[in-house]
Design an enzyme around this catalytic site. Structure first.
Site, PDB file in Angstrom:
ATOM      1  N   LYS A  37       0.516  -1.403  -0.045  1.00  0.00           N
ATOM      2  CA  LYS A  37       0.219   0.060  -0.042  1.00  0.00           C
ATOM      3  C   LYS A  37       0.650   0.996  -0.107  1.00  0.00           C
ATOM      4  O   LYS A  37       0.594   2.503  -0.721  1.00  0.00           O
ATOM      5  CB  LYS A  37      -0.680  -0.019   1.184  1.00  0.00           C
ATOM      6  CG  LYS A  37      -1.934  -1.076   1.539  1.00  0.00           C
ATOM      7  CD  LYS A  37      -2.644  -0.790   2.440  1.00  0.00           C
ATOM      8  CE  LYS A  37      -3.568  -1.984   3.420  1.00  0.00           C
ATOM      9  NZ  LYS A  37      -4.200  -2.191   4.876  1.00  0.00           N
ATOM     10  N   GLY A  38       2.249   0.551   0.016  1.00  0.00           N
ATOM     11  CA  GLY A  38       2.741   2.282   0.605  1.00  0.00           C
ATOM     12  C   GLY A  38       2.561   3.769  -0.418  1.00  0.00           C
ATOM     13  O   GLY A  38       3.369   4.387   0.288  1.00  0.00           O
ATOM     14  N   GLU A  93       7.909   2.499  -6.531  1.00  0.00           N
ATOM     15  CA  GLU A  93       7.967   1.837  -5.009  1.00  0.00           C
ATOM     16  C   GLU A  93       8.022   3.239  -4.459  1.00  0.00           C
ATOM     17  O   GLU A  93       8.632   4.190  -3.945  1.00  0.00           O
ATOM     18  CB  GLU A  93       8.438   1.000  -4.937  1.00  0.00           C
ATOM     19  CG  GLU A  93       9.651  -0.013  -3.661  1.00  0.00           C
ATOM     20  CD  GLU A  93       8.170  -0.098  -3.351  1.00  0.00           C
ATOM     21  OE1 GLU A  93       7.407  -0.427  -2.902  1.00  0.00           O
ATOM     22  OE2 GLU A  93       8.672  -1.679  -2.738  1.00  0.00           O
ATOM     23  N   ASP A  94       7.619   3.111  -2.973  1.00  0.00           N
ATOM     24  CA  ASP A  94       7.787   3.502  -1.766  1.00  0.00           C
ATOM     25  C   ASP A  94       9.645   3.877  -1.282  1.00  0.00           C
ATOM     26  O   ASP A  94       9.938   4.734  -1.358  1.00  0.00           O
ATOM     27  CB  ASP A  94       6.588   3.853  -0.849  1.00  0.00           C
ATOM     28  CG  ASP A  94       6.873   2.372  -0.036  1.00  0.00           C
ATOM     29  OD1 ASP A  94       7.385   1.201  -0.316  1.00  0.00           O
ATOM     30  OD2 ASP A  94       6.252   2.157   1.478  1.00  0.00           O
ATOM     31  N   ASP A  97      14.222  -1.068   0.109  1.00  0.00           N
ATOM     32  CA  ASP A  97      15.295  -1.500   1.981  1.00  0.00           C
ATOM     33  C   ASP A  97      15.997  -2.354   1.066  1.00  0.00           C
ATOM     34  O   ASP A  97      17.287  -2.230   0.986  1.00  0.00           O
ATOM     35  CB  ASP A  97      14.040  -2.163   3.042  1.00  0.00           C
ATOM     36  CG  ASP A  97      14.834  -1.743   4.321  1.00  0.00           C
ATOM     37  OD1 ASP A  97      15.541  -1.131   4.392  1.00  0.00           O
ATOM     38  OD2 ASP A  97      14.183  -2.123   5.088  1.00  0.00           O
ATOM     39  N   LYS A 125      17.279   3.053   1.103  1.00  0.00           N
ATOM     40  CA  LYS A 125      17.876   2.817   1.504  1.00  0.00           C
ATOM     41  C   LYS A 125      19.429   1.876   1.436  1.00  0.00           C
ATOM     42  O   LYS A 125      18.785   0.961   1.624  1.00  0.00           O
ATOM     43  CB  LYS A 125      17.219   2.034   3.029  1.00  0.00           C
ATOM     44  CG  LYS A 125      15.882   3.363   3.860  1.00  0.00           C
ATOM     45  CD  LYS A 125      15.817   2.105   5.090  1.00  0.00           C
ATOM     46  CE  LYS A 125      14.313   2.139   5.301  1.00  0.00           C
ATOM     47  NZ  LYS A 125      14.516   1.574   6.490  1.00  0.00           N
ATOM     48  N   PHE A 146      13.507   4.257  10.662  1.00  0.00           N
ATOM     49  CA  PHE A 146      12.494   3.435   9.866  1.00  0.00           C
ATOM     50  C   PHE A 146      11.117   4.807   9.728  1.00  0.00           C
ATOM     51  O   PHE A 146      11.106   6.118  10.981  1.00  0.00           O
ATOM     52  CB  PHE A 146      11.819   2.568  10.746  1.00  0.00           C
ATOM     53  CG  PHE A 146      10.494   2.103  10.871  1.00  0.00           C
ATOM     54  CD1 PHE A 146      10.443   0.712  10.041  1.00  0.00           C
ATOM     55  CD2 PHE A 146       9.163   2.319  10.803  1.00  0.00           C
ATOM     56  CE1 PHE A 146       9.163   0.110   8.841  1.00  0.00           C
ATOM     57  CE2 PHE A 146       8.006   1.794  10.508  1.00  0.00           C
ATOM     58  CZ  PHE A 146       8.408   0.502   9.623  1.00  0.00           C
ATOM     59  N   ASP A 153       3.127   3.066   5.996  1.00  0.00           N
ATOM     60  CA  ASP A 153       2.398   3.752   7.656  1.00  0.00           C
ATOM     61  C   ASP A 153       3.496   2.767   8.516  1.00  0.00           C
ATOM     62  O   ASP A 153       5.163   2.185   8.179  1.00  0.00           O
ATOM     63  CB  ASP A 153       1.471   1.913   7.323  1.00  0.00           C
ATOM     64  CG  ASP A 153       1.776   0.749   7.142  1.00  0.00           C
ATOM     65  OD1 ASP A 153       2.993   0.297   6.296  1.00  0.00           O
ATOM     66  OD2 ASP A 153       1.587  -0.134   7.875  1.00  0.00           O
ATOM     67  N   ARG A 159       0.077   6.797   7.901  1.00  0.00           N
ATOM     68  CA  ARG A 159       0.422   7.278   6.559  1.00  0.00           C
ATOM     69  C   ARG A 159      -0.699   8.512   6.022  1.00  0.00           C
ATOM     70  O   ARG A 159       0.112   8.774   5.109  1.00  0.00           O
ATOM     71  CB  ARG A 159      -0.881   6.205   5.673  1.00  0.00           C
ATOM     72  CG  ARG A 159      -0.331   4.083   5.725  1.00  0.00           C
ATOM     73  CD  ARG A 159      -1.369   3.775   5.275  1.00  0.00           C
ATOM     74  NE  ARG A 159      -1.445   2.705   5.541  1.00  0.00           N
ATOM     75  CZ  ARG A 159      -0.454   1.347   4.793  1.00  0.00           C
ATOM     76  NH1 ARG A 159       0.107   2.186   4.260  1.00  0.00           N
ATOM     77  NH2 ARG A 159      -0.474   0.362   4.854  1.00  0.00           N
TER      78      ARG A 159
HETATM   79  P1  5GP Z   1      12.338  -4.530   1.325  1.00  0.00           P
HETATM   80  O1  5GP Z   1      11.817  -5.924   0.342  1.00  0.00           O
HETATM   81  O2  5GP Z   1      13.652  -4.040   0.243  1.00  0.00           O
HETATM   82  O3  5GP Z   1      13.200  -4.743   2.835  1.00  0.00           O
HETATM   83  O4  5GP Z   1      11.151  -3.788   1.947  1.00  0.00           O
HETATM   84  C1  5GP Z   1      10.046  -3.593   0.991  1.00  0.00           C
HETATM   85  C2  5GP Z   1       9.324  -2.913   1.497  1.00  0.00           C
HETATM   86  O5  5GP Z   1       9.246  -3.123   2.997  1.00  0.00           O
HETATM   87  C3  5GP Z   1       8.761  -0.920   0.873  1.00  0.00           C
HETATM   88  O6  5GP Z   1       8.308  -1.356   0.609  1.00  0.00           O
HETATM   89  C4  5GP Z   1       8.398  -0.760   2.278  1.00  0.00           C
HETATM   90  O7  5GP Z   1       6.936  -1.081   2.163  1.00  0.00           O
HETATM   91  C5  5GP Z   1       9.095  -1.428   3.700  1.00  0.00           C
HETATM   92  N1  5GP Z   1       9.420  -0.648   3.917  1.00  0.00           N
HETATM   93  C6  5GP Z   1      10.834  -0.788   4.197  1.00  0.00           C
HETATM   94  N2  5GP Z   1      11.365   0.000   4.791  1.00  0.00           N
HETATM   95  C7  5GP Z   1      10.631   0.839   5.448  1.00  0.00           C
HETATM   96  C8  5GP Z   1      10.570   1.700   6.508  1.00  0.00           C
HETATM   97  O8  5GP Z   1      11.691   2.617   6.630  1.00  0.00           O
HETATM   98  N3  5GP Z   1       9.353   2.073   6.798  1.00  0.00           N
HETATM   99  C9  5GP Z   1       8.152   1.739   6.892  1.00  0.00           C
HETATM  100  N4  5GP Z   1       7.144   2.282   6.951  1.00  0.00           N
HETATM  101  N5  5GP Z   1       8.389   0.797   5.098  1.00  0.00           N
HETATM  102  C10 5GP Z   1       9.476  -0.099   5.073  1.00  0.00           C
HETATM  103 MG    MG Z   2       6.989  -0.735  -0.067  1.00  0.00          MG
END
Ligand code: 5GP
Ligand code: MG
Length: 179
Positions: A37-38, A93-94, A97, A125, A146, A153, A159
């Site tokens: 949803k982000g 993508e939001d 990470d 990140k 974070f 969220d 959000r």
């Molecule tokens: P990844 O698979 O790259 O580790 O994470 C991807 C998803 O994790 C992001 O699209 C996001 O939805 C969530 N995410 C990663 N870092 C953060 C953060 O700092 N805050 C929040 N709320 N969600 C995060």
């Molecule tokens: Mg995301």
């Protein structure tokens, strides 16, 4: 909660990303795929800033539970319905990470033979990356914090905040996280 990016900074960044994207997709009708949803607030602002013919679809993947750490496992909660073969696909993508979510999704998209496949993320990140992912359009780079707000969220909260904030460790710890 600590302010990272104000609404003005976000707007400037979204406009800047939109002009880069518009330049690269001239005469094309890209398919923007938002990861729910982000990314919904970012995608909505990006689409309006782009102001060019395009299509939008969404997928919902899950690698996070209600905690703040990626599980490394990706589940498809709602898959992509629009055919992507021969399309210019831009994944929106939001936050990137660890990279698990995007790399999983990009692999599955690539198998469906789009004409092109690119990634736009509002936040990156890089210090947290476990799996390499190529990012073509990057908004802000952030440290190992974070973040919440602007559609993003923490356990479905925050959000609605119009700006982007870092959640302090103590605030994260005030709720128990699930795996
Ligand atoms: P990844 O698979 O790259 O580790 O994470 C991807 C998803 O994790 C992001 O699209 C996001 O939805 C969530 N995410 C990663 N870092 C953060 C953060 O700092 N805050 C929040 N709320 N969600 C995060
Ligand atoms: Mg995301």
């Amino acid at each position: 909660m600590r302010l990272l990016f104000s609404t003005e900074e976000i707007k400037e960044k979204v406009d800047d990303l939109a002009s880069q994207i518009r330049g690269d997709y001239q005469g094309k009708k890209p398919l923007l795929v938002g990861l729910l949803k982000g990314s919904f607030v970012f995608l909505a602002d990006l689409v309006r800033a782009l102001d060019q013919p395009l299509e939008v679809d969404f997928v919902r993947l899950s690698s996070y539970g209600h905690g703040t750490e990626s599980s490394g496992r990706v589940r498809v909660l709602h898959g992509l319905k629009t055919p992507v073969r021969g399309r210019d696909v831009l994944v929106v993508e939001d936050i990137v990470d660890t990279g698990h979510t995007l790399s999983y999704f990009l692999e599955s998209l690539a198998r469906r033979r789009p004409a092109s496949l690119r990634v736009c993320t509002l936040l990156d990140k890089p210090c947290r990356r476990c799996v390499p992912v190529t990012i073509h359009y990057r908004g802000f780079t952030v440290e190992d914090v974070f973040v919440v707000g602007y559609g993003i969220d923490w356990a479905e909260e925050f959000r609605y905040l119009p700006a982007i904030y870092a959640l302090e460790k103590a605030e994260c710890a005030s709720k128990t996280s699930s795996p």
